[in-house]
Design a protein around this motif. Structure first.
Motif, PDB file in Angstrom:
ATOM      1  N   ILE A  28       0.878  -1.249  -0.081  1.00 25.83           N
ATOM      2  CA  ILE A  28      -0.015   0.128   0.113  1.00 25.83           C
ATOM      3  C   ILE A  28       0.818   1.330  -0.091  1.00 25.83           C
ATOM      4  O   ILE A  28       0.530   2.130  -0.848  1.00 25.83           O
ATOM      5  CB  ILE A  28      -1.085   0.053   0.986  1.00 25.83           C
ATOM      6  N   LEU A  29       1.712   1.232   0.704  1.00 25.51           N
ATOM      7  CA  LEU A  29       2.889   2.416   0.853  1.00 25.51           C
ATOM      8  C   LEU A  29       3.731   2.797  -0.394  1.00 25.51           C
ATOM      9  O   LEU A  29       4.273   3.703  -0.505  1.00 25.51           O
ATOM     10  CB  LEU A  29       3.901   2.156   1.863  1.00 25.51           C
ATOM     11  N   THR A  30       3.521   1.762  -1.429  1.00 26.74           N
ATOM     12  CA  THR A  30       4.217   2.040  -2.758  1.00 26.74           C
ATOM     13  C   THR A  30       3.619   2.942  -3.516  1.00 26.74           C
ATOM     14  O   THR A  30       4.167   3.578  -4.423  1.00 26.74           O
ATOM     15  CB  THR A  30       4.390   0.675  -3.534  1.00 26.74           C
ATOM     16  N   GLY A  31       2.542   3.369  -3.022  1.00 22.21           N
ATOM     17  CA  GLY A  31       1.601   4.642  -3.808  1.00 22.21           C
ATOM     18  C   GLY A  31       2.086   6.001  -3.535  1.00 22.21           C
ATOM     19  O   GLY A  31       2.077   6.968  -4.053  1.00 22.21           O
ATOM     20  N   ILE A  32       2.754   6.172  -2.372  1.00 16.72           N
ATOM     21  CA  ILE A  32       3.498   7.345  -1.842  1.00 16.72           C
ATOM     22  C   ILE A  32       4.240   8.013  -2.849  1.00 16.72           C
ATOM     23  O   ILE A  32       4.156   9.216  -3.264  1.00 16.72           O
ATOM     24  CB  ILE A  32       3.782   7.351  -0.419  1.00 16.72           C
ATOM     25  N   PRO A  33       5.348   7.211  -3.217  1.00 14.98           N
ATOM     26  CA  PRO A  33       6.447   7.874  -4.206  1.00 14.98           C
ATOM     27  C   PRO A  33       5.694   8.052  -5.565  1.00 14.98           C
ATOM     28  O   PRO A  33       6.001   8.929  -6.089  1.00 14.98           O
ATOM     29  CB  PRO A  33       7.655   6.763  -4.455  1.00 14.98           C
ATOM     30  N   GLY A  34       4.791   7.211  -6.149  1.00 16.50           N
ATOM     31  CA  GLY A  34       4.049   7.551  -7.209  1.00 16.50           C
ATOM     32  C   GLY A  34       3.379   8.573  -7.255  1.00 16.50           C
ATOM     33  O   GLY A  34       3.207   9.515  -8.154  1.00 16.50           O
ATOM     34  N   ALA A  35       2.603   9.016  -6.371  1.00 15.31           N
ATOM     35  CA  ALA A  35       1.858  10.263  -6.074  1.00 15.31           C
ATOM     36  C   ALA A  35       2.673  11.261  -5.974  1.00 15.31           C
ATOM     37  O   ALA A  35       2.353  12.481  -6.628  1.00 15.31           O
ATOM     38  CB  ALA A  35       0.872  10.240  -4.905  1.00 15.31           C
ATOM     39  N   GLY A  57       1.425   4.508 -11.166  1.00 18.57           N
ATOM     40  CA  GLY A  57       2.084   4.484 -10.032  1.00 18.57           C
ATOM     41  C   GLY A  57       1.379   4.777  -8.547  1.00 18.57           C
ATOM     42  O   GLY A  57       1.947   4.230  -7.606  1.00 18.57           O
ATOM     43  N   SER A  58       0.599   5.396  -8.564  1.00 22.83           N
ATOM     44  CA  SER A  58      -0.334   5.623  -7.297  1.00 22.83           C
ATOM     45  C   SER A  58      -1.503   4.567  -7.156  1.00 22.83           C
ATOM     46  O   SER A  58      -2.124   4.464  -6.041  1.00 22.83           O
ATOM     47  CB  SER A  58      -0.981   6.918  -7.085  1.00 22.83           C
ATOM     48  N   ALA A  59      -2.016   3.973  -8.142  1.00 20.94           N
ATOM     49  CA  ALA A  59      -3.379   3.231  -8.106  1.00 20.94           C
ATOM     50  C   ALA A  59      -2.990   1.876  -8.715  1.00 20.94           C
ATOM     51  O   ALA A  59      -3.260   0.748  -7.890  1.00 20.94           O
ATOM     52  CB  ALA A  59      -4.292   3.725  -9.000  1.00 20.94           C
ATOM     53  N   ILE A  60      -2.432   1.436  -9.927  1.00 24.26           N
ATOM     54  CA  ILE A  60      -2.574   0.283 -10.455  1.00 24.26           C
ATOM     55  C   ILE A  60      -1.360  -0.706  -9.767  1.00 24.26           C
ATOM     56  O   ILE A  60      -1.528  -1.903  -9.324  1.00 24.26           O
ATOM     57  CB  ILE A  60      -2.364   0.210 -11.975  1.00 24.26           C
ATOM     58  N   ILE A  61      -0.019  -0.227  -9.532  1.00 24.32           N
ATOM     59  CA  ILE A  61       0.856  -1.001  -8.876  1.00 24.32           C
ATOM     60  C   ILE A  61       0.657  -1.481  -7.522  1.00 24.32           C
ATOM     61  O   ILE A  61       0.902  -2.651  -7.172  1.00 24.32           O
ATOM     62  CB  ILE A  61       2.215  -0.289  -9.120  1.00 24.32           C
ATOM     63  N   PRO A  62       0.201  -0.446  -6.622  1.00 26.16           N
ATOM     64  CA  PRO A  62      -0.147  -0.836  -5.194  1.00 26.16           C
ATOM     65  C   PRO A  62      -1.110  -1.729  -5.371  1.00 26.16           C
ATOM     66  O   PRO A  62      -1.288  -2.786  -4.284  1.00 26.16           O
ATOM     67  CB  PRO A  62      -0.387   0.531  -4.661  1.00 26.16           C
ATOM     68  N   VAL A  63      -2.096  -1.772  -6.137  1.00 19.97           N
ATOM     69  CA  VAL A  63      -3.291  -2.688  -6.094  1.00 19.97           C
ATOM     70  C   VAL A  63      -2.911  -3.982  -6.647  1.00 19.97           C
ATOM     71  O   VAL A  63      -2.914  -5.067  -5.939  1.00 19.97           O
ATOM     72  CB  VAL A  63      -4.536  -2.053  -6.785  1.00 19.97           C
ATOM     73  N   PHE A  64      -1.994  -4.278  -7.594  1.00 21.19           N
ATOM     74  CA  PHE A  64      -1.248  -5.393  -7.962  1.00 21.19           C
ATOM     75  C   PHE A  64      -0.376  -6.008  -6.894  1.00 21.19           C
ATOM     76  O   PHE A  64      -0.631  -7.414  -6.897  1.00 21.19           O
ATOM     77  CB  PHE A  64      -0.980  -5.253  -9.362  1.00 21.19           C
ATOM     78  N   PHE A  65       0.305  -5.379  -6.199  1.00 19.08           N
ATOM     79  CA  PHE A  65       1.054  -5.776  -5.283  1.00 19.08           C
ATOM     80  C   PHE A  65       0.614  -6.398  -4.011  1.00 19.08           C
ATOM     81  O   PHE A  65       0.519  -7.498  -3.604  1.00 19.08           O
ATOM     82  CB  PHE A  65       2.212  -4.715  -4.824  1.00 19.08           C
TER      83      PHE A  65
END
Length: 77
Positions: A28-35, A57-65
């Protein structure tokens, strides 16, 4: 000056995600750098790149992870 603040937020967010023990929190925290990077692109007047970064970077990648972590959880016996 705002560029530096956004870059620092992106780096600190990535470090925060790497230091997490719980994989779901890290996903979930991987969305911070993307945002933060999306805001940086918007500030630098690249709205098309900012929109793409915000979506990916803020939506798709954190959801897939998060889905990958959820699907690979082992049951304790």
């Amino acid at each position: 000056m705002i560029e530096y603040i956004l870059m620092i937020i992106a780096v600190l967010g990535a470090l925060l995600a790497m230091m997490q023990r719980d994989l779901l929190k890290a996903a979930i925290l991987t969305g911070i750098p993307g945002a933060a990077i999306a805001f940086l692109y918007q500030y630098l007047l690249a709205p098309d790149v900012a929109l793409t970064q915000a979506i990916v970077g803020s939506a798709i990648i954190p959801v897939f992870f998060a889905l990958a972590v959820y699907k690979t959880r082992r049951m304790e016996e």
